[in-house]
Design a protein around this motif. Structure first.
Motif, PDB file in Angstrom:
ATOM      1  N   LEU A 257      -3.293   7.578   0.561  1.00 44.37           N
ATOM      2  CA  LEU A 257      -1.759   7.981   1.944  1.00 44.37           C
ATOM      3  C   LEU A 257      -3.430   7.688   2.990  1.00 44.37           C
ATOM      4  CD1 LEU A 257       1.109   9.642   0.270  1.00 44.37           C
ATOM      5  CD2 LEU A 257       1.084   7.304   1.735  1.00 44.37           C
ATOM      6  N   THR A 258      -4.015   8.877   2.872  1.00 38.61           N
ATOM      7  CA  THR A 258      -5.301   8.605   4.045  1.00 38.61           C
ATOM      8  C   THR A 258      -5.765   7.560   4.229  1.00 38.61           C
ATOM      9  OG1 THR A 258      -5.056  11.159   2.626  1.00 38.61           O
ATOM     10  CG2 THR A 258      -7.160  10.411   4.601  1.00 38.61           C
ATOM     11  N   GLN A 259      -5.769   6.482   3.703  1.00 36.81           N
ATOM     12  CA  GLN A 259      -6.649   5.516   3.971  1.00 36.81           C
ATOM     13  C   GLN A 259      -5.742   4.445   4.719  1.00 36.81           C
ATOM     14  OE1 GLN A 259      -7.092   3.142   0.363  1.00 36.81           O
ATOM     15  NE2 GLN A 259      -9.418   3.536   0.539  1.00 36.81           N
ATOM     16  N   LEU A 260      -4.606   4.651   4.820  1.00 34.01           N
ATOM     17  CA  LEU A 260      -3.555   4.085   5.413  1.00 34.01           C
ATOM     18  C   LEU A 260      -3.541   4.740   7.210  1.00 34.01           C
ATOM     19  CD1 LEU A 260      -0.663   3.685   3.656  1.00 34.01           C
ATOM     20  CD2 LEU A 260      -1.495   1.867   4.451  1.00 34.01           C
ATOM     21  N   LEU A 261      -3.695   6.267   6.920  1.00 30.31           N
ATOM     22  CA  LEU A 261      -3.876   7.151   8.494  1.00 30.31           C
ATOM     23  C   LEU A 261      -4.521   6.636   8.634  1.00 30.31           C
ATOM     24  CD1 LEU A 261      -2.086  10.505   6.899  1.00 30.31           C
ATOM     25  CD2 LEU A 261      -1.128   8.158   8.660  1.00 30.31           C
ATOM     26  N   ALA A 262      -6.616   6.242   8.198  1.00 28.99           N
ATOM     27  CA  ALA A 262      -7.355   5.826   8.840  1.00 28.99           C
ATOM     28  C   ALA A 262      -7.960   4.438   9.408  1.00 28.99           C
ATOM     29  CB  ALA A 262      -8.527   6.131   7.606  1.00 28.99           C
ATOM     30  N   ASN A 263      -6.491   3.974   8.717  1.00 32.98           N
ATOM     31  CA  ASN A 263      -7.094   2.228   9.422  1.00 32.98           C
ATOM     32  C   ASN A 263      -6.193   2.218  10.544  1.00 32.98           C
ATOM     33  OD1 ASN A 263      -6.468  -0.483   9.520  1.00 32.98           O
ATOM     34  ND2 ASN A 263      -5.904  -0.703   7.028  1.00 32.98           N
TER      35      ASN A 263
ATOM     36  N   LYS B 132      -5.739  -0.765  12.256  1.00 30.05           N
ATOM     37  CA  LYS B 132      -4.395  -1.658  11.916  1.00 30.05           C
ATOM     38  C   LYS B 132      -2.624  -1.393  11.611  1.00 30.05           C
ATOM     39  CE  LYS B 132      -8.236  -6.274  11.532  1.00 30.05           C
ATOM     40  NZ  LYS B 132      -8.644  -6.144  10.847  1.00 30.05           N
ATOM     41  N   THR B 133      -2.970  -0.369  10.824  1.00 27.71           N
ATOM     42  CA  THR B 133      -1.815   0.137  10.501  1.00 27.71           C
ATOM     43  C   THR B 133      -0.259   0.246  11.342  1.00 27.71           C
ATOM     44  OG1 THR B 133      -2.795   1.027   8.671  1.00 27.71           O
ATOM     45  CG2 THR B 133      -0.555   1.751   9.385  1.00 27.71           C
ATOM     46  N   SER B 134      -0.006  -0.203  11.285  1.00 26.36           N
ATOM     47  CA  SER B 134       1.522  -0.485  11.771  1.00 26.36           C
ATOM     48  C   SER B 134       2.058   1.445  12.107  1.00 26.36           C
ATOM     49  CB  SER B 134       3.250  -1.002  11.676  1.00 26.36           C
ATOM     50  OG  SER B 134       3.494  -0.630  11.029  1.00 26.36           O
ATOM     51  N   ALA B 135       2.921   1.454  13.622  1.00 26.03           N
ATOM     52  CA  ALA B 135       2.849   2.739  14.017  1.00 26.03           C
ATOM     53  C   ALA B 135       4.570   3.082  12.967  1.00 26.03           C
ATOM     54  CB  ALA B 135       3.667   2.924  15.530  1.00 26.03           C
ATOM     55  N   MET B 136       4.703   2.146  12.761  1.00 28.63           N
ATOM     56  CA  MET B 136       6.633   2.624  11.282  1.00 28.63           C
ATOM     57  C   MET B 136       4.884   3.075  10.304  1.00 28.63           C
ATOM     58  SD  MET B 136       8.701   0.379  10.321  1.00 28.63           S
ATOM     59  CE  MET B 136       9.734   0.207  11.898  1.00 28.63           C
ATOM     60  N   THR B 137       4.661   2.073   9.742  1.00 22.50           N
ATOM     61  CA  THR B 137       3.653   2.580   8.768  1.00 22.50           C
ATOM     62  C   THR B 137       2.870   3.841   8.951  1.00 22.50           C
ATOM     63  OG1 THR B 137       3.938   0.738   8.296  1.00 22.50           O
ATOM     64  CG2 THR B 137       2.123   1.517   6.499  1.00 22.50           C
ATOM     65  N   HIS B 138       2.445   4.150  10.159  1.00 19.65           N
ATOM     66  CA  HIS B 138       1.277   4.948  10.172  1.00 19.65           C
ATOM     67  C   HIS B 138       2.960   6.463  10.005  1.00 19.65           C
ATOM     68  CE1 HIS B 138      -0.921   7.919  12.264  1.00 19.65           C
ATOM     69  NE2 HIS B 138      -1.702   7.338  12.081  1.00 19.65           N
ATOM     70  N   ALA B 139       3.164   6.359  10.437  1.00 18.06           N
ATOM     71  CA  ALA B 139       4.503   7.563  10.511  1.00 18.06           C
ATOM     72  C   ALA B 139       5.030   7.752   8.695  1.00 18.06           C
ATOM     73  CB  ALA B 139       6.053   7.367  11.255  1.00 18.06           C
ATOM     74  N   ASN B 140       5.336   6.770   8.510  1.00 22.09           N
ATOM     75  CA  ASN B 140       5.793   6.901   7.128  1.00 22.09           C
ATOM     76  C   ASN B 140       4.633   7.650   6.140  1.00 22.09           C
ATOM     77  OD1 ASN B 140       8.652   5.942   7.643  1.00 22.09           O
ATOM     78  ND2 ASN B 140       7.913   3.583   6.262  1.00 22.09           N
ATOM     79  N   ALA B 141       3.450   6.981   6.210  1.00 24.05           N
ATOM     80  CA  ALA B 141       2.582   7.230   5.727  1.00 24.05           C
ATOM     81  C   ALA B 141       2.158   9.325   5.574  1.00 24.05           C
ATOM     82  CB  ALA B 141       1.094   7.218   6.454  1.00 24.05           C
ATOM     83  N   GLN B 142       2.588   9.523   6.869  1.00 28.71           N
ATOM     84  CA  GLN B 142       2.600  11.233   7.677  1.00 28.71           C
ATOM     85  C   GLN B 142       3.419  11.279   6.864  1.00 28.71           C
ATOM     86  OE1 GLN B 142       2.353  10.554  11.606  1.00 28.71           O
ATOM     87  NE2 GLN B 142       1.002  11.519  11.933  1.00 28.71           N
ATOM     88  N   LEU B 143       4.606  11.634   6.476  1.00 33.63           N
ATOM     89  CA  LEU B 143       5.763  12.195   5.872  1.00 33.63           C
ATOM     90  C   LEU B 143       5.287  11.675   3.715  1.00 33.63           C
ATOM     91  CD1 LEU B 143       8.114  14.246   5.963  1.00 33.63           C
ATOM     92  CD2 LEU B 143       9.311  11.728   5.831  1.00 33.63           C
TER      93      LEU B 143
ATOM     94  N   SER C 157       0.474  -1.400  -0.038  1.00 33.70           N
ATOM     95  CA  SER C 157      -0.277   0.038   0.144  1.00 33.70           C
ATOM     96  C   SER C 157       1.052   0.938  -0.043  1.00 33.70           C
ATOM     97  CB  SER C 157      -0.973  -0.134   1.538  1.00 33.70           C
ATOM     98  OG  SER C 157      -1.916  -1.412   1.423  1.00 33.70           O
ATOM     99  N   VAL C 158       2.052   1.398   0.895  1.00 37.89           N
ATOM    100  CA  VAL C 158       2.962   2.600   0.622  1.00 37.89           C
ATOM    101  C   VAL C 158       3.844   2.347  -0.492  1.00 37.89           C
ATOM    102  CG1 VAL C 158       4.824   3.409   1.941  1.00 37.89           C
ATOM    103  CG2 VAL C 158       3.141   1.983   3.738  1.00 37.89           C
ATOM    104  N   LEU C 159       4.412   1.320  -1.074  1.00 36.66           N
ATOM    105  CA  LEU C 159       4.722   1.853  -1.659  1.00 36.66           C
ATOM    106  C   LEU C 159       3.919   2.231  -3.550  1.00 36.66           C
ATOM    107  CD1 LEU C 159       7.572  -1.225  -2.161  1.00 36.66           C
ATOM    108  CD2 LEU C 159       7.628   0.858  -2.045  1.00 36.66           C
TER     109      LEU C 159
END
Length: 723
Positions: free
Chosen positions: A564-570, A572-583, A537-539
Motif C-alpha cells: 500500500l505504501t508503494q501505491l501511495l509513493a507511485n 502514476k497511481t490514480s486519485a481513486m486508487t490513492h484514496a483507497n490505499a490510504q483508507l 496491486s490493491v487486491l
C-alpha cells in the motif's frame, strides 16, 4: 478551389483532392484545414483555435491534437520537417505553404475563404448538438423492431455454421434501413416471448437435403424455403431471395455482391470468435487478409484479438494499417469502439472517450441500435474511470433507453463489485444498476447460451451472474469458476485476467485470503494495462491484509503495509486508487495500534472521496473515523458523523452509532440506530456484540477492540446472500 502543394481544396464543400483522387477527411479535420488555409503564414494560437472550432466539450485539447495528427497524415506532412503545418512550441501553429486560388474561380473563392471559418464553426456546433441530444436515436422510433436469430445448423457439421454467420451479416446490413435491428444479446429476452411489445423475429434453419441443403426462413408469420446447392459465397444472393419473399420491400434494390476474396474465411473467423474465442479465430482472419490485404473487417478483428492476447505492439500496428475512407458508417463505428475499448484498457481515458464520441457519431448515422448503445456504454466506462458522474449518468441513461436492462447486466457487472465493499469506487445514488433485474436477465441469458454453441457469450453471462450480490455464494462461486475455465481455453487473456482478478476479490470477501492470493498470483498481464495492474496491486495488498487480520499474523500485515505504501509513493497511481490505499493503510495501522496514523490517513481518504464525489466510499471513511472516536472515548463526536437517512443501509455506521449512543447515554439515538440496524440483513452478529458491550460496567479501548468489529471487518458490509 484552393491550390497548395499537390493538393486542391474545395472550400465550399470542404473536400480535399490530390490529383483526381478525393482524400477522405472527418468533418472536423476538414473544418480545421479550412481554418488554416484562410490564414496562411499567420500564427494561430491553440486557445484561439479551440475557441473557434471547439466551443464545447471537455476534451477539446485532445480533440485538437487528434485532428492535427489526422490532417498531417492526410497531407503526408511531418511535425519535425513540416511542409504545411508548423508547430510553434508554447504558441500554436502556422500554415507555411502558399495558397493559391484557381484562376477561373478566383472571385468566387475570395468570398468562400472569408466565410470558411463561419461554415466550419456552424458545422461544429451542429455536430455537437446532434451528438449530445439525449435521444438522438428518436428517428428510429417509427421503425419496427427486429431480432435476427442465429441460424440453426441442423446439418450435423458444426463447420457449416460459418455460412449462417455470413447470411446473417448480409441480412443485417440490408434490413437496417427498414427495421430497428435489436442486438443479438437480447435474443434470450424474446426467445419465448409472445407479448405485444415483442419485436418481429427472423428465424433461419439449415438442413441437409440429398447432398444439398434446405434453408428455411420465417419472418412475422411469413415463411419460405430455399434450396442451397453448396455453402459458398452465394449468401449474398440468398439474402436477396429471402428479403424479396418475406418483406414488403417491393422497391428493394439489392446491393452488388462484394467482390472480396476470403469472405468465407472471414465469416469462419466470426463463428470461431463467437463460439470458441480469439485463439481459434485469429487464423481465419489472417487467411482472409492474405487473400485480400485491404479487407478492413478482418484487420479490425485482428487488432482486437492482438490486444486481448496481450500483444500491444501488434494491436497498434493493425489499427494503424486500417484505412477508414472507403468503409461503411457501421464499420467506422466498430473501429472506434474497438480502439476506444483498447485505449480504456491502457488507461488512456480521454482518448477512449474521444473514440467513443466518434463511434457514437458514426453509429447514429448508421442507425444501428447495438452500435449506438455500445458507444454510450464506452462513454460511460470512460466517465466512470475519471469520476465524471454527470457524463456517466447521461450515457448509461441513453444506453438504457435503447436496450433496457441488458445495458446494465454486462457493463455494470464489471464495476458492481466496487459498490458494496471496499475498495469503493462509486457515487451513491448515481449507479442505476438494478441487481434484481440484472440477475433475472442473466439467468435467462445463461440458460439460452447453454443451449447454443456460443461459449464466449456464455462465459460473459456467467461472469456477470457470479458478480451479482443477490446470487447465493454457492451459485456464484461455480458460475465464476466456469467462466474462468471457458476464458482460459478461449485465448482471451484479457478476459481471463478480469475473471482471475475478480476471483481474488471474491475470496477476500469470503475471508479466504490464501485462496484470493492463489488466483491473483495467476494474473499475467502487460504493465501497459495500467488500470488492471493498479487494481491487481490493491487486491493483493487486501489479500495480505485479510490474512493478517484473520490470523493475527504480523508478516502478512507488514506485506500489506509495504504494498500500500508503494501505491501511495507511485506518481502514476490514480486519485481513486490513492484514496483507497490510504483508507486500507489506515485499517492496517488500526490493527497495529497506531491510532494517530490511522486517523490522519482516514481524514486524507475522506477528503479525496469527497472531492471526487464518491459518496459510497465516504461511508467507509466516516465509520472508520467513528471507530477512532470510540477508541478515544469521544462518543458525541462519533454521533456527529451519522446521517440516519444517508447511512440507513450501512451496517457499521448504525452499529457504531448505537455504541456511541450507549456510551453517551443517549437512549433516543440508541433505540433508533439499534432498530434500523436490526432491519438490515446479516446484522445479528453486530447486535450480539452490542448486547455484550452494554452489559460491561466500564468502557475501555481494550474492551472496544476486543468486543467490536473493527472497520476493516469489511465482511459486515457485504450484501452477498451467504447461503
Amino acid at each position: 478551389m484552393l491550390l497548395f502543394g499537390q493538393f486542391r481544396f474545395d472550400s465550399e464543400r470542404l473536400v480535399l483532392y490530390c490529383g483526381q483522387q478525393e482524400i477522405a477527411l472527418r468533418p472536423k479535420v476538414a473544418q480545421l484545414l479550412a481554418y488554416f488555409v484562410a490564414r496562411p503564414n499567420e500564427l494561430v494560437k491553440r486557445e484561439v483555435v479551440l475557441k473557434d472550432l471547439w466551443q464545447h466539450g471537455e476534451f477539446r485539447e485532445a480533440a485538437l491534437n487528434q485532428s492535427i495528427t489526422e490532417l498531417r497524415q492526410a497531407l503526408g506532412d511531418s511535425a519535425k520537417h513540416p511542409l504545411f503545418i508548423k508547430t510553434l512550441p508554447q504558441q500554436g501553429y502556422m500554415w507555411i505553404c502558399d495558397v493559391k486560388v484557381a484562376p477561373c474561380l478566383r472571385k468566387r473563392n475570395r468570398i468562400l475563404i472569408g466565410i470558411a471559418l463561419g461554415v466550419a464553426v456552424s458545422l461544429g456546433s451542429m455536430v455537437y448538438l446532434y451528438n449530445n441530444s439525449p435521444f438522438a436515436h428518436s428517428q428510429l422510433q417509427a421503425q419496427p423492431q427486429l431480432i435476427i436469430h442465429s441460424m440453426q445448423n441442423h446439418t450435423g457439421v458444426q463447420a457449416n455454421a460459418w455460412w449462417g454467420y455470413a447470411l446473417e451479416g448480409v441480412l443485417r446490413s440490408r434490413l437496417q434501413q427498414d427495421y430497428q435491428l435489436l442486438p443479438k444479446s437480447r435474443t434470450p429476452d424474446y426467445i419465448d416471448s409472445v407479448t405485444k411489445e415483442a419485436p418481429q423475429q427472423f428465424y433461419l434453419s439449415l438442413k441437409p437435403l440429398q447432398q444439398r441443403f434446405l434453408l428455411q426462413a420465417e419472418l412475422a408469420g411469413r415463411s419460405t424455403e430455399v434450396i442451397v446447392e453448396q455453402l459458398d459465397d452465394n449468401f449474398s444472393d440468398i439474402a436477396t431471395q429471402l428479403i424479396a419473399s418475406l418483406t414488403d420491400s417491393s422497391g428493394f434494390v439489392a446491393d452488388q455482391p462484394l467482390a472480396v476474396n476470403g469472405l468465407s474465411d472471414y465469416y469462419r473467423g466470426v463463428q470461431a470468435l463467437t463460439e470458441h474465442g480469439p485463439q481459434l479465430a485469429e487464423q481465419y482472419f489472417e487467411a482472409a487478409l492474405i487473400q485480400t490485404p485491404e479487407h478492413v473487417p478482418s484487420r479490425l478483428e485482428l487488432a482486437k484479438i492482438a490486444w486481448l492476447q496481450g500483444d500491444i505492439p501488434k494491436a497498434k500496428a493493425h489499427f494503424s494499417l486500417i484505412e477508414l475512407s472507403p468503409t461503411s458508417l457501421a464499420l467506422r463505428a466498430r473501429y472506434y469502439l474497438y480502439l476506444g475499448t483498447f485505449e480504456k484498457a491502457l488507461g488512456e481515458f480521454d482518448n477512449a472517450k474521444h473514440s467513443a464520441q466518434l463511434a457514437l457519431r458514426a453509429a447514429q448515422k448508421s442507425q444501428q441500435i447495438e452500435l449506438i448503445a455500445s458507444a454510450y456504454q464506452l462513454i460511460a466506462d470512460a466517465a466512470w474511470s475519471t469520476t465524471q458522474w454527470q457524463d456517466y449518468t447521461h450515457a448509461m441513461s441513453a444506453a438504457y433507453a435503447l436496450i433496457g436492462s441488458r445495458s446494465f447486466a454486462y457493463s455494470e457487472a464489471q464495476r458492481s463489485f466496487y459498490l458494496a465493499n471496499p475498495p469503493a469506487a462509486g457515487p451513491q445514488q448515481k449507479n442505476t444498476l438494478n441487481l434484481a433485474q440484472s440477475k433475472e436477465v442473466l439467468e435467462v441469458a445463461t440458460r439460452y447460451y447453454r443451449q447454443t454453441e456460443r461459449q464466449i457469450d456464455l462465459a460473459r453471462s456467467l461472469f456477470a451472474y457470479g458478480q451479482n450480490y443477490l446470487v447465493p455464494v454457492s451459485e456464484s462461486e461455480d458460475s465464476l469458476l466456469e467462466a474462468l475455465e471457458i476464458a482460459s481455453s478461449s485465448g482471451d487473456k484479457y478476459f481471463k485476467v478480469q475473471v482471475l482478478t475478480y476471483l481474488g476479490f471474491y475470496y477476500i470477501q469470503l475471508h479466504r485470503g490464501d485462496e484470493a492470493l492463489s488466483y491473483l498470483n495467476q494474473v499475467d498481464i502487460d504493465d501497459a494495462f495500467i488500470p488492471a495492474i493498479e487494481q491487481l496491486s490493491v487486491l493483493k495488498a487486501m489479500a495480505y491484509m485479510d490474512i493478517g487480520l484473520t490470523t493475527n499474523n504480523h508478516e502478512p500485515l507488514q506485506e500489506a503495509h509495504r504494498r500500500l505504501t508503494q501505491l501511495l509513493a507511485n506518481e502514476k497511481t490514480s486519485a481513486m486508487t490513492h484514496a483507497n490505499a490510504q483508507l486500507l493503510l489506515a485499517w492496517v495501522a488500526l490493527k497495529q495500534g497506531d491510532v494517530d496514523n490511522a486517523e490522519s490517513l482516514t481524514q486524507s481518504a475522506f477528503q479525496a472521496y469527497k472531492l471526487s464525489g464518491l459518496d459510497d466510499a465516504i461511508v467507509y471513511a466516516k465509520y472508520t473515523q467513528m471507530y477512532i472516536y470510540l477508541l478515544r472515548n469521544k462518543p458525541d463526536q462519533a454521533l456527529d458523523l451519522i446521517d440516519f437517512e444517508q447511512d440507513k443501509e450501512a451496517h457499521l455506521m448504525l452499529f457504531y452509532a448505537s455504541v456511541a449512543a450507549h456510551m453517551a447515554k443517549n437512549d433516543v439515538v440508541l433505540m433508533r440506530s439499534k432498530r434500523m440496524l436490526g432491519e438490515l440483513q446479516n446484522s445479528q452478529m453486530l447486535l450480539e456484540q452490542l448486547g455484550l458491550l452494554t452489559q460491561q460496567p466500564q468502557k475501555s479501548v481494550e474492551l472496544i477492540t476486543e468486543l467490536l468489529d473493527a472497520p476493516y471487518s469489511v465482511y459486515c458490509q457485504s450484501k452477498w446472500i451467504l447461503e
